[in-house]
Write a protein that holds these residues in place. Structure first.
Motif, short mmCIF file in Angstrom:
data_model
loop_
_atom_site.label_atom_id
_atom_site.label_comp_id
_atom_site.label_asym_id
_atom_site.label_seq_id
_atom_site.Cartn_x
_atom_site.Cartn_y
_atom_site.Cartn_z
N GLY A 43 -29.80 17.02 57.17
CA GLY A 43 -30.72 16.69 57.09
C GLY A 43 -31.66 16.21 58.07
O GLY A 43 -32.97 16.64 58.17
N ARG A 225 -24.03 17.84 51.01
CA ARG A 225 -22.90 18.46 51.88
C ARG A 225 -21.57 18.50 51.42
O ARG A 225 -21.19 16.91 51.15
N LYS A 230 -18.42 12.33 53.61
CA LYS A 230 -19.23 12.08 52.31
C LYS A 230 -18.14 11.66 51.14
O LYS A 230 -18.69 11.71 49.63
N GLY A 255 -24.30 22.30 48.86
CA GLY A 255 -24.19 22.87 49.60
C GLY A 255 -23.43 23.27 50.76
O GLY A 255 -23.12 22.06 51.58
N LEU A 314 -30.20 10.75 54.66
CA LEU A 314 -31.57 10.43 53.84
C LEU A 314 -31.20 10.90 52.25
O LEU A 314 -32.15 10.84 51.37
N GLU A 318 -33.70 9.14 49.46
CA GLU A 318 -34.23 9.79 48.54
C GLU A 318 -34.26 9.25 46.77
O GLU A 318 -35.01 9.26 46.27
N1 UDP Z 1 -29.31 18.90 50.55
C1 UDP Z 1 -29.91 19.61 50.70
N2 UDP Z 1 -28.84 20.75 49.18
C2 UDP Z 1 -28.02 20.27 49.14
C3 UDP Z 1 -27.19 19.18 49.88
C4 UDP Z 1 -28.17 17.67 50.90
O1 UDP Z 1 -31.13 20.35 50.49
O2 UDP Z 1 -27.26 21.29 49.11
C5 UDP Z 1 -30.09 17.65 51.79
C6 UDP Z 1 -30.51 15.98 51.35
O3 UDP Z 1 -31.30 16.42 50.06
C7 UDP Z 1 -30.94 15.37 52.52
C8 UDP Z 1 -30.63 16.65 53.35
O4 UDP Z 1 -29.71 17.73 52.89
O5 UDP Z 1 -32.05 16.08 52.80
C9 UDP Z 1 -28.67 15.45 54.36
O6 UDP Z 1 -29.18 14.72 54.79
P1 UDP Z 1 -27.93 13.09 54.67
O7 UDP Z 1 -28.92 12.84 55.88
O8 UDP Z 1 -27.87 12.76 53.01
O9 UDP Z 1 -26.82 13.98 55.33
P2 UDP Z 1 -25.94 15.02 56.80
O10 UDP Z 1 -25.97 16.52 55.73
O11 UDP Z 1 -27.19 15.61 57.35
O12 UDP Z 1 -25.07 14.47 57.07
#
Ligand code: UDP
Length: 407
Positions: A43, A225, A230, A255, A314, A318
């Motif tokens: 995020g 991730r 998660k 990812g 996030l 979204e």
């Molecule tokens: N995200 C991404 N690709 C992935 C997994 C997550 O772009 O393979 C993005 C997701 O859409 C979000 C952010 O990474 O915008 C994750 O933010 P979040 O606050 O949900 O979790 P964090 O990874 O920071 O714990």
């Protein structure tokens, strides 16, 4: 595409845009520097990518740097991350020494030169050492749910935190007794980014075809991730419970992040658990899969976020922005985004999550109402323009403490 602040007026209205310009005038040309631990994944990188160009457009001299560190450093800081979330980890004196050595190395190699520093999360926290030499205003921006932080770790981090001018947490429940200022600024999403902008139905179809996903049966999705916090294995259990009654499919897409060495291990566990079921799709996405994520969220019938702990989440914002019904764990910043039964559904257990998913799949008008309310809640509270306003106000209040600012 890089957006300008004016592009947001149709989404949030003229008053907020005007306010941003007025606030930014007081900080014209002033250097602000953000530092975190990864340029892609997670995020924080997501937000900074979108925010820096907007600060530049508002006339500030904004920049973003990423600290360097090897595998050992990021294994240690991942333990910090887990311990902030309350998980038990072994940290040795050698680990702490290594953390300090890498902080020193970054202090030597980085060009730290700004009037305002925003240091994100624990990995770069040691950079505040520089304050003794150059002064200026330093903010530690903690994105992690630290409600049940391991006391040993908090005691260690506090040695750094107390040297900052202010700490920013994402939600009220994360605050701690501290000798310095603390403030709550929730994260945000960018409605105009590739991740969140409107997509044509044809574009959504194309992405779903690319992944060979059947559109004729309900789709349950979690984007995250591959991280223990998660709870991807919990998500599979939820899906299996729902599947007993409804012929649905599960997409687990995500990812890694360069500062998260545990990702591959978790991915392998998930793949193993899912291997015998063709209706579970585990998608390991490369960075810059924004359009794909956008389309997957839009094509979903229910979006899950079954986190065990969550700073903000996030992915919840979204999905809500896309008008999707979301079932998410009642943890961390998720509870700011979901008012149970109004902007989504909050659950506490695997059974409860499965129950709510079924409720949504059986009741399309309820699902639509949750999604509609959810989108409006995000528009009012969790878009990037509000976030930028909060940062501008924080900078002004740090610099002009006690003074009146005339706009
Ligand atoms: N995200 C991404 N690709 C992935 C997994 C997550 O772009 O393979 C993005 C997701 O859409 C979000 C952010 O990474 O915008 C994750 O933010 P979040 O606050 O949900 O979790 P964090 O990874 O920071 O714990």
């Amino acid at each position: 595409m890089l957006n300008k602040i004016a592009d947001y007026e149709p989404v949030v209205g003229p008053a907020l845009i005007q306010e941003l310009r007025l606030l930014a005038q007081h900080l014209k040309g002033r250097p602000m520097q953000h530092v975190n631990a990864t340029a892609v994944g997670g995020g924080v990188a997501e937000i900074l990518n979108r925010m820096i160009p907007l600060f530049l457009d508002l006339g500030l001299d904004a920049r973003w740097d990423v600290i360097k560190g090897g595998e050992r450093f990021f294994t240690i800081t991942k333990k910090f991350h887990n311990m902030l979330h309350g998980r038990k980890e072994e940290i040795s004196q050698e680990d702490l020494d290594h953390f300090q050595e890498v902080s020193q190395m970054n202090l030597k190699e980085m060009n730290l030169n700004a009037d305002f520093f925003f240091i994100h999360d624990p990995q770069p926290i040691g950079l505040v050492h520089k304050k003794g030499e150059i002064g200026k205003k330093w903010v530690w921006r903690c994105h992690i749910d630290s409600t049940v932080c391991d006391p040993f770790l908090w005691n260690y981090l506090e040695g750094y935190v107390k040297n900052y001018d202010a700490v920013v947490f994402s939600a009220p429940s994360f605050s701690k007794p501290l000798s310095i200022r603390q403030t709550i600024i929730s994260p945000s999403i960018d409605p105009l980014s590739d991740k969140n902008k409107d997509l044509s139905p044809e574009m959504v179809d194309q992405v779903l075809e690319k992944f060979k996903i059947d559109r004729s049966r309900p789709i349950i999705t979690q984007i995250s991730r591959f991280d223990y916090q998660k709870d991807p294995l919990g998500v599979i259990k939820v899906y299996r419970m729902v599947k007993r009654n409804i012929d649905c499919q599960l997409i687990l897409a995500g990812g890694g992040a360069t500062d998260d060495p545990e990702g591959l291990q978790i991915l392998e566990m998930v793949q193993k658990e899912a291997q015998d079921d063709p209706d579970i799709r585990v998608l390991f996405l490369p960075p810059s899969s924004d359009i794909e994520i956008n389309a997957l969220q839009r094509a979903s019938d229910v979006v899950l976020q079954k986190s065990l702990r969550e700073g903000f989440g996030l992915t919840v914002a979204e999905a809500l922005w896309k008008g999707k019904p979301v079932v998410a764990s009642a943890v961390g910043g998720i509870t700011l985004q979901i008012a149970h039964g109004y902007t989504g559904l909050l659950s506490h257990t695997i059974e409860g999550t499965a129950y709510y998913v079924k409720q949504i799949l059986h009741n399309p008008s309820f699902a639509e109402r949750l999604g509609k309310n959810g989108r409006e809640h995000i528009r009012q509270n969790y878009l990037i323009t509000r976030h930028i306003r909060d940062y501008l106000l924080l900078m002004l209040s740090l610099e002009k403490e006690g003074e009146t600012i005339y706009l």
